[in-house]
Enzyme design. Structure first.
Site, PDB file in Angstrom:
ATOM      1  N   LYS A   1       2.891   1.759   3.313  1.00 35.82           N
ATOM      2  CA  LYS A   1       4.143   1.419   2.624  1.00 35.82           C
ATOM      3  C   LYS A   1       5.380   1.579   3.503  1.00 35.82           C
ATOM      4  O   LYS A   1       6.348   0.838   3.369  1.00 35.82           O
ATOM      5  CB  LYS A   1       4.272   2.244   1.350  1.00 35.82           C
ATOM      6  CG  LYS A   1       3.364   1.739   0.237  1.00 35.82           C
ATOM      7  CD  LYS A   1       3.755   2.307  -1.098  1.00 35.82           C
ATOM      8  CE  LYS A   1       3.105   1.527  -2.233  1.00 35.82           C
ATOM      9  NZ  LYS A   1       1.641   1.719  -2.280  1.00 35.82           N
TER      10      LYS A   1
ATOM     11  N   GLU B   1      11.917   0.072  -7.270  1.00 34.21           N
ATOM     12  CA  GLU B   1      11.084   0.331  -8.433  1.00 34.21           C
ATOM     13  C   GLU B   1       9.885   1.129  -7.947  1.00 34.21           C
ATOM     14  O   GLU B   1       9.548   1.073  -6.773  1.00 34.21           O
ATOM     15  CB  GLU B   1      10.599  -0.995  -9.032  1.00 34.21           C
ATOM     16  CG  GLU B   1       9.347  -1.612  -8.354  1.00 34.21           C
ATOM     17  CD  GLU B   1       9.592  -2.124  -6.936  1.00 34.21           C
ATOM     18  OE1 GLU B   1      10.769  -2.323  -6.569  1.00 34.21           O
ATOM     19  OE2 GLU B   1       8.608  -2.314  -6.195  1.00 34.21           O
TER      20      GLU B   1
ATOM     21  N   SER C   1      -5.766   1.463   3.630  1.00 31.09           N
ATOM     22  CA  SER C   1      -4.313   1.406   3.412  1.00 31.09           C
ATOM     23  C   SER C   1      -3.672   2.768   3.213  1.00 31.09           C
ATOM     24  O   SER C   1      -2.462   2.906   3.419  1.00 31.09           O
ATOM     25  CB  SER C   1      -4.007   0.507   2.210  1.00 31.09           C
ATOM     26  OG  SER C   1      -4.715   0.942   1.072  1.00 31.09           O
TER      27      SER C   1
END
Ligand SMILES: *Cc1c(COP(=O)(O)O)cnc(C)c1O
Length: 392
Positions: free
Chosen positions: A95, A117, A377
């Site tokens: 991220k 968000e 990930s």
């Protein structure tokens, strides 16, 4: 630089990937989207910006992340399995690649505040991290239900200096938080950048986030070739929530011979069971009821609980360049434990979906002896308590 019309190149002028994408926003947001598009195009072709971003990713986030060959698990599955280790990135997932890029872009645009968000809180934590790093204000919108469910991440964001705003509308979850963050952006666009968390939303966001995540695929392509004696892997696999780690991974391999596979949570499979619609500023596929109401996604991993999918995936799926499958909670838990036991790596539950598909298909859809590159990930520390509760 990418060329319009190429697969995973630039989208068309109106931000379309085939029939998907676009910019479905209130008129008051069109100038902001256009300003962002222009600013990104200029920054992305500016070697100074690229150097600054690469420098941050290297010295702060720990890039490049390695590719690890899984010798014991490969032997067990009869394939050659390589992992792209985004779990080793700062804050524990891919991220930050996106968020650091957007924060640097926002600074360059003269904005001093980030809004974001968040569902499970991971994107909120990443955004709060980048805001702290660059001395920016940060406001995170989070469904009231999620604020309670994810109290550790809520506290993390506060530790990092962000304000967390519970959203009480609708189902009080991620889709409502996105609506609220978009509203907040409209009201404060002069000073504020909306830092979106995946390859979704109105154009240019799906394009920007994919380009910021392509570092995953570009690095992995080179690293796989080193391990595989110059060859590309036969399969490239990634999990899909909104689709950013998969998009970044696929971008590095789209012009190779590898089969590109995205794996969704069975309870949030927008590719398999979604219906085309316009939500959150884009045309894509969404889980909807007969009246067109957006349904909630449910899976064991909160990071995959988005009821839609990024528009470029909807296009790649229809085009046939990428394939999308599902994994159930049960096989995901088994894959999570298998990687821990055989390789000493505790994965996040999200990429455990990709691994579950590989485990199920090894020797079937994946012929014995094939090479497979899976993007890991994120790391599983955040999921250990849940797995303990479920498996004991
Ligand atoms: C957020 C998250 C995802 C899902 O997001 P994508 O945009 O689909 O990549 C997947 N894995 C991890 C570890 C995450 O934190």
């Amino acid at each position: 630089m990418t060329v319009a019309g190429e697969l995973m190149g630039s989208p068309s002028q109106r931000g379309r990937f085939g029939d998907y994408g676009g910019r479905f926003v209130p008129e008051s947001l069109v100038p902001a989207c256009e300003e962002l598009e222009e600013a990104f195009d200029r920054a992305w072709s500016d070697p100074g910006f690229r150097r600054e971003l690469d420098g941050c990713l290297r010295s702060y986030s720990g890039r490049p992340t390695p590719v690890t060959e899984c010798h014991r698990l490969s032997e067990r599955l009869g394939i050659r399995l390589l992992l792209k280790r985004e779990d080793l990135n700062h804050t524990g997932s891919h991220k930050l690649n996106n968020v650091i890029g957007q924060a640097l872009l926002a600074k360059r645009m003269g904005k001093r505040r980030l809004v974001a968000e968040t569902g499970a809180g991971q994107h909120g934590v990443a955004t709060a991290t980048a805001a702290a790093l660059f001395g920016m204000e940060c406001d995170v919108y989070m469904g009231a239900v999620d604020v309670e469910r994810q109290e550790l991440n809520t506290f993390r964001m506060k530790l990092l200096g962000a304000r967390v705003h519970p959203v009480h509308s609708g189902s009080k979850t991620l889709k409502d938080a996105i609506n609220e963050a978009l509203r907040e952006w409209v009201a404060t666009v002069e000073t504020t950048h909306y830092c979106i968390g995946s390859v979704m939303g109105p154009h240019p966001y799906p394009f920007i986030v994919r380009e910021l995540q392509r570092v995953v695929g570009d690095e992995a392509r080179r690293q796989c070739q080193e391990v595989l004696g110059g060859a590309d892997p036969d399969f490239v696999v990634a999990c899909v929530g909104g689709g950013s780690n998969a998009a970044g991974t696929f971008a590095g391999f789209v012009d190779s011979g590898a089969r590109l596979v995205g794996v969704e949570a069975a309870g949030g499979a927008a590719m398999a069971r979604g219906i085309p619609g316009v939500v959150h500023g884009m045309r894509s596929k969404f889980l909807q009821d007969e009246a067109g109401q957006i349904l909630e996604a449910h899976s064991i991993s909160a990071g995959l609980d988005y009821p839609g999918i990024g528009p470029e995936h909807a296009f790649l799926g229809e085009h046939g360049r990428a394939e999308y499958y599902e994994a159930s909670d049960e096989e995901v838990l088994a894959a999570f434990r298998l990687l821990a036991e055989t390789e000493g790596i505790i994965p996040a539950l999200e990429p455990s979906h990709g691994l579950a598909w590989v485990v199920r298909q090894a020797g079937r859809m994946i012929p014995t002896g094939s090479s497979v590159m899976l993007t890991l990930s994120g790391r599983g520390d955040k999921d250990v308590a849940l797995v303990m509760e479920l498996c004991g």
